[in-house]
Design a protein around this motif. Structure first.
Motif, PDB file in Angstrom:
ATOM      1  N   PRO A 124       0.570  -0.679  -0.137  1.00 47.97           N
ATOM      2  CA  PRO A 124       0.455   0.100   0.036  1.00 47.97           C
ATOM      3  C   PRO A 124       0.600   1.485   0.088  1.00 47.97           C
ATOM      4  O   PRO A 124       2.313   1.348   0.573  1.00 47.97           O
ATOM      5  N   GLU A 125       0.463   2.317  -0.251  1.00 46.90           N
ATOM      6  CA  GLU A 125       0.690   3.786  -0.517  1.00 46.90           C
ATOM      7  C   GLU A 125       1.327   4.238   0.936  1.00 46.90           C
ATOM      8  O   GLU A 125       0.863   3.760   1.344  1.00 46.90           O
ATOM      9  N   ASN A 127       9.456   2.307   7.203  1.00 46.20           N
ATOM     10  CA  ASN A 127       8.279   2.524   6.570  1.00 46.20           C
ATOM     11  C   ASN A 127       8.105   3.541   8.487  1.00 46.20           C
ATOM     12  O   ASN A 127       8.620   3.364   9.439  1.00 46.20           O
ATOM     13  N   SER A 140      -2.858   3.047   7.643  1.00 50.80           N
ATOM     14  CA  SER A 140      -3.302   2.198   5.963  1.00 50.80           C
ATOM     15  C   SER A 140      -4.486   1.423   6.518  1.00 50.80           C
ATOM     16  O   SER A 140      -4.198   0.997   7.760  1.00 50.80           O
ATOM     17  N   CYS A 171      -4.889  -1.266   4.716  1.00 48.19           N
ATOM     18  CA  CYS A 171      -4.070  -2.724   4.637  1.00 48.19           C
ATOM     19  C   CYS A 171      -3.264  -3.272   6.361  1.00 48.19           C
ATOM     20  O   CYS A 171      -2.089  -3.127   5.762  1.00 48.19           O
ATOM     21  N   ASP A 172      -3.649  -2.991   6.818  1.00 42.49           N
ATOM     22  CA  ASP A 172      -3.399  -3.214   8.960  1.00 42.49           C
ATOM     23  C   ASP A 172      -2.366  -4.751   8.587  1.00 42.49           C
ATOM     24  O   ASP A 172      -0.992  -4.882   8.976  1.00 42.49           O
ATOM     25  N   VAL A 204       0.772  -3.839   7.061  1.00 38.91           N
ATOM     26  CA  VAL A 204       1.988  -3.159   7.642  1.00 38.91           C
ATOM     27  C   VAL A 204       3.325  -3.064   8.609  1.00 38.91           C
ATOM     28  O   VAL A 204       2.578  -4.369   9.342  1.00 38.91           O
ATOM     29  N   THR A 258      -3.264   2.104  -3.856  1.00 40.23           N
ATOM     30  CA  THR A 258      -3.862   3.564  -3.380  1.00 40.23           C
ATOM     31  C   THR A 258      -4.554   2.447  -2.450  1.00 40.23           C
ATOM     32  O   THR A 258      -4.998   1.322  -3.313  1.00 40.23           O
ATOM     33  N   ASP A 259      -5.486   2.841  -1.408  1.00 36.01           N
ATOM     34  CA  ASP A 259      -6.038   2.642  -0.046  1.00 36.01           C
ATOM     35  C   ASP A 259      -7.682   2.330  -1.071  1.00 36.01           C
ATOM     36  O   ASP A 259      -8.067   1.753  -1.407  1.00 36.01           O
TER      37      ASP A 259
END
Length: 313
Positions: free
Chosen positions: A197-198, A215, A221, A223-224, A227, A250-251
């Motif tokens: 994910p971005e 990061n 995000s 997208c847990d 991450v 992107t999300d």
């Protein structure tokens, strides 16, 4: 890490993990402008590919092991919890307090003791090591564990068995355990590309710089599930050697992919599990045929309803 380890893990998984299908839909191909096959690991036991790594690691433990501990936002947690339960072992799982409620509930339902921590403020590695030492438990890391990587690599063996033509394989990538395992399994057969994910594209940036990048944030995000702070110590050298450049989505694209997967394939994919499909659908630089691993389907029902309401047909 080598192919023999993956084959051995796949043997131990026989009769326990599902051989998940490769799904396709003409209307998805039309939207993407290419042929897309979806490896539906959202249909795996516990709702994600993580069961493969959990079973592979637990089944390789020596006789007399007292129990295991793992940390995860939910999918590795459930995979290890179910594997430990079926092997008669105690299990403690460290989970971030902001993990989806369905993942916390399911992990407890599989028989694990869940310890919640603050994703932003607590050091989960230190906490996990302390509990493991105090209770005599074996720590099973979510991606920096050779047997976990080998178990995830069984996905690649199934892809090679079910699809004999040329294609690029796209994987949802957090710490890189699945990506590394699949790349090893498909070495010399198909190119594997990590998808992220971005804003949390540490693997893509690391592949460019040649060193493990981090990061800036550990949350923020949708997208847990993928991450993570940075690529793993064990996984990154494999990714460097075998993988193509990373892809970033992107999300918004992730949520569109979730809705399209439900509409055309009738499968439920969580945000972190839809990143590879989002890249397959919306990145024009990809070849004519791609295989996207839909890595998990453990999404809160309220969030999924919101996604379908906003992005569905």
């Amino acid at each position: 890490m080598n192919l023999a380890m993956i084959q051995a893990a796949a043997t131990r998984l026989q009769g326990h993990a599902r051989h998940t299908p490769l799904l396709s839909a003409p209307l998805l191909d039309r939207i993407a402008g290419r042929r897309i096959l979806v490896k539906a690991e959202c249909l795996q036991w516990t709702g994600s590919f993580k069961f493969r790594g959990g079973w592979a690691a637990v089944s390789a433990l020596p006789v007399g092991t007292k129990g295991v501990i793992a940390y995860s936002s939910g999918n590795h947690a459930q995979g290890v919890a179910l594997a430990a339960s079926r092997h008669g072992l105690s299990c403690v799982i460290l989970m971030p307090s902001d993990a989806p409620k369905v993942k916390i509930a399911n992990t407890r339902a599989y028989g694990a003791e869940v310890v919640l921590y603050d994703r932003a403020g607590d050091d989960r590695d230190a906490l996990g090591s302390t509990i493991a030492e105090e209770r005599g438990l074996v720590l099973i890391k979510p991606f920096d564990n050779a047997e976990v990587i080998a178990g995830q690599g069984s996905i690649g063996l199934e892809i090679a068995q079910d699809f004999e033509d040329d294609a690029q394989v796209l994987t949802c990538c957090g710490g890189g355990g699945m990506t590394a395992g699949v790349a090893l399994a498909l070495e010399g057969r198909m190119l594997v590309r990590p998808c992220e994910p971005e804003g949390f594209d540490d693997t893509a940036r690391s592949l460019i710089s040649g060193q493990r990048e981090r990061n800036a944030a550990l949350s923020g995000s949708i997208c847990d599930a993928i991450v993570t702070p940075s690529p793993g110590e064990l996984t990154f050298p494999i990714l460097q050697r075998l993988c193509g450049t990373g892809l970033v989505v992107t999300d918004d694209e992730v949520q569109r992919a979730m809705a399209l997967a439900f509409e055309h394939l009738r499968i439920v994919i969580e945000p972190g599990g839809a990143v590879a499909l989002a890249a397959a659908l919306f990145r024009p630089e990809l070849p004519d045929t791609v295989i996207a691993v839909a890595s998990g389907g453990n999404v809160d029902s309220a969030l999924f309803a919101q996604v379908l309401s906003r992005y569905g047909a």
